[in-house]
Each structure stands twice: as C-alpha cells, then as structure tokens.
Design a protein around this motif. Structure first.
Motif, mmCIF file in Angstrom:
data_model
loop_
_atom_site.group_PDB
_atom_site.id
_atom_site.type_symbol
_atom_site.label_atom_id
_atom_site.label_comp_id
_atom_site.label_asym_id
_atom_site.label_seq_id
_atom_site.Cartn_x
_atom_site.Cartn_y
_atom_site.Cartn_z
ATOM 1 N N HIS A 123 0.823 -1.203 0.000
ATOM 2 C CA HIS A 123 0.000 0.000 0.000
ATOM 3 C C HIS A 123 0.865 1.264 0.000
ATOM 4 O O HIS A 123 0.489 2.285 -0.580
ATOM 5 C CB HIS A 123 -0.959 0.009 1.199
ATOM 6 C CG HIS A 123 -2.166 -0.832 0.989
ATOM 7 N ND1 HIS A 123 -2.298 -2.074 1.560
ATOM 8 C CD2 HIS A 123 -3.278 -0.613 0.265
ATOM 9 C CE1 HIS A 123 -3.453 -2.594 1.204
ATOM 10 N NE2 HIS A 123 -4.079 -1.723 0.412
ATOM 11 N N LYS A 124 2.020 1.207 0.638
ATOM 12 C CA LYS A 124 2.941 2.349 0.628
ATOM 13 C C LYS A 124 3.405 2.649 -0.794
ATOM 14 O O LYS A 124 3.435 3.802 -1.224
ATOM 15 C CB LYS A 124 4.163 2.069 1.505
ATOM 16 C CG LYS A 124 3.883 2.102 2.978
ATOM 17 C CD LYS A 124 5.155 1.812 3.755
ATOM 18 C CE LYS A 124 4.877 1.662 5.219
ATOM 19 N NZ LYS A 124 6.092 1.317 5.971
ATOM 20 N N TYR A 125 3.758 1.591 -1.534
ATOM 21 C CA TYR A 125 4.198 1.780 -2.913
ATOM 22 C C TYR A 125 3.061 2.304 -3.792
ATOM 23 O O TYR A 125 3.266 3.196 -4.625
ATOM 24 C CB TYR A 125 4.748 0.476 -3.493
ATOM 25 C CG TYR A 125 6.058 0.046 -2.881
ATOM 26 C CD1 TYR A 125 7.187 0.845 -2.978
ATOM 27 C CD2 TYR A 125 6.167 -1.156 -2.199
ATOM 28 C CE1 TYR A 125 8.394 0.463 -2.429
ATOM 29 C CE2 TYR A 125 7.368 -1.553 -1.637
ATOM 30 C CZ TYR A 125 8.467 -0.735 -1.761
ATOM 31 O OH TYR A 125 9.665 -1.116 -1.207
ATOM 32 N N ALA A 126 1.900 1.741 -3.631
ATOM 33 C CA ALA A 126 0.748 2.176 -4.431
ATOM 34 C C ALA A 126 0.403 3.629 -4.134
ATOM 35 O O ALA A 126 0.130 4.417 -5.051
ATOM 36 C CB ALA A 126 -0.454 1.274 -4.162
ATOM 37 N N LEU A 127 0.412 4.008 -2.882
ATOM 38 C CA LEU A 127 0.121 5.388 -2.506
ATOM 39 C C LEU A 127 1.191 6.330 -3.053
ATOM 40 O O LEU A 127 0.880 7.414 -3.556
ATOM 41 C CB LEU A 127 0.023 5.520 -0.990
ATOM 42 C CG LEU A 127 -0.355 6.894 -0.468
ATOM 43 C CD1 LEU A 127 -1.736 7.303 -0.956
ATOM 44 C CD2 LEU A 127 -0.309 6.911 1.047
ATOM 45 N N GLY A 128 2.434 5.925 -2.987
ATOM 46 C CA GLY A 128 3.520 6.743 -3.526
ATOM 47 C C GLY A 128 3.378 6.968 -5.017
ATOM 48 O O GLY A 128 3.560 8.081 -5.518
ATOM 49 N N LEU A 129 3.035 5.912 -5.762
ATOM 50 C CA LEU A 129 2.843 6.056 -7.204
ATOM 51 C C LEU A 129 1.643 6.938 -7.523
ATOM 52 O O LEU A 129 1.674 7.724 -8.480
ATOM 53 C CB LEU A 129 2.679 4.680 -7.855
ATOM 54 C CG LEU A 129 3.937 3.838 -7.903
ATOM 55 C CD1 LEU A 129 3.628 2.433 -8.422
ATOM 56 C CD2 LEU A 129 4.983 4.497 -8.773
ATOM 57 N N MET A 130 0.594 6.846 -6.727
ATOM 58 C CA MET A 130 -0.573 7.707 -6.936
ATOM 59 C C MET A 130 -0.227 9.170 -6.687
ATOM 60 O O MET A 130 -0.676 10.058 -7.419
ATOM 61 C CB MET A 130 -1.728 7.267 -6.037
ATOM 62 C CG MET A 130 -2.417 6.018 -6.519
ATOM 63 S SD MET A 130 -3.712 5.377 -5.445
ATOM 64 C CE MET A 130 -4.622 6.805 -4.996
ATOM 65 N N VAL A 131 0.572 9.437 -5.675
ATOM 66 C CA VAL A 131 0.981 10.806 -5.372
ATOM 67 C C VAL A 131 1.827 11.362 -6.512
ATOM 68 O O VAL A 131 1.633 12.504 -6.940
ATOM 69 C CB VAL A 131 1.741 10.865 -4.034
ATOM 70 C CG1 VAL A 131 2.451 12.188 -3.851
ATOM 71 C CG2 VAL A 131 0.786 10.615 -2.887
ATOM 72 N N ILE A 132 2.745 10.566 -7.031
ATOM 73 C CA ILE A 132 3.576 11.006 -8.152
ATOM 74 C C ILE A 132 2.708 11.310 -9.369
ATOM 75 O O ILE A 132 2.896 12.332 -10.046
ATOM 76 C CB ILE A 132 4.647 9.952 -8.476
ATOM 77 C CG1 ILE A 132 5.685 9.904 -7.362
ATOM 78 C CG2 ILE A 132 5.314 10.230 -9.818
ATOM 79 C CD1 ILE A 132 6.649 8.753 -7.475
ATOM 80 N N PHE A 133 1.743 10.457 -9.662
ATOM 81 C CA PHE A 133 0.854 10.688 -10.794
ATOM 82 C C PHE A 133 0.028 11.960 -10.595
ATOM 83 O O PHE A 133 -0.130 12.759 -11.528
ATOM 84 C CB PHE A 133 -0.072 9.484 -10.999
ATOM 85 C CG PHE A 133 -1.085 9.717 -12.081
ATOM 86 C CD1 PHE A 133 -0.707 9.673 -13.411
ATOM 87 C CD2 PHE A 133 -2.398 10.004 -11.766
ATOM 88 C CE1 PHE A 133 -1.635 9.904 -14.409
ATOM 89 C CE2 PHE A 133 -3.335 10.230 -12.756
ATOM 90 C CZ PHE A 133 -2.945 10.175 -14.088
ATOM 91 N N LEU A 134 -0.501 12.171 -9.400
ATOM 92 C CA LEU A 134 -1.297 13.368 -9.130
ATOM 93 C C LEU A 134 -0.446 14.634 -9.253
ATOM 94 O O LEU A 134 -0.908 15.645 -9.795
ATOM 95 C CB LEU A 134 -1.946 13.289 -7.757
ATOM 96 C CG LEU A 134 -3.127 12.330 -7.644
ATOM 97 C CD1 LEU A 134 -3.596 12.221 -6.208
ATOM 98 C CD2 LEU A 134 -4.260 12.769 -8.545
#
Length: 66
Positions: free
Chosen positions: A14-25
């Motif tokens: 979940h940490k990795y997924a959240l990090g990738l979502m933040v980068i995309f946003l």
C-alpha cells in the motif's frame, strides 16, 4: 501464509501504491498548471488551444492577429 505476515505485506504494498498515486497526481497538477500558463502567455497569444481550433462547423479558425 500467517495473517500477521499478510498484513505486513499488504501494508508495504500500500505504501508503494500510494507513492505512485501521489507522483501521478503531482504530474497531472503540474501539467494542468503549465497548460494554463502557456494559454495566458503573450508570446503564444496568436495560437489557440487545440480545443478552441474547431468550430461548430468543424472548420479550423484562423489564428488571432493574422
């Protein structure tokens, strides 16, 4: 797989997924800001955005100032 291990792995992923979502946003927000700044810049005033080029009759408009 023990439940404790499963929870820790899920938390790690979940940490990795959240990090990738933040980068995309962040990319999407900065792209939108650059798009707005480009639209307002005087150097490019004679060019219209691609969304404004087509009229209802689907004919290209002439650039401003020409």
């Amino acid at each position: 797989m023990p439940p404790e291990l499963r929870k820790s792995l899920a938390r790690e992923l979940h940490k990795y997924a959240l990090g990738l979502m933040v980068i995309f946003l962040l990319f999407a927000i900065t792209f939108a800001l650059a798009f707005v700044r480009f639209d307002q810049h005087e150097k490019f005033a004679e060019y219209q955005l691609y969304l404004k080029w087509l009229t209802i009759e689907r004919k290209l408009q002439k650039p401003f100032g020409k």
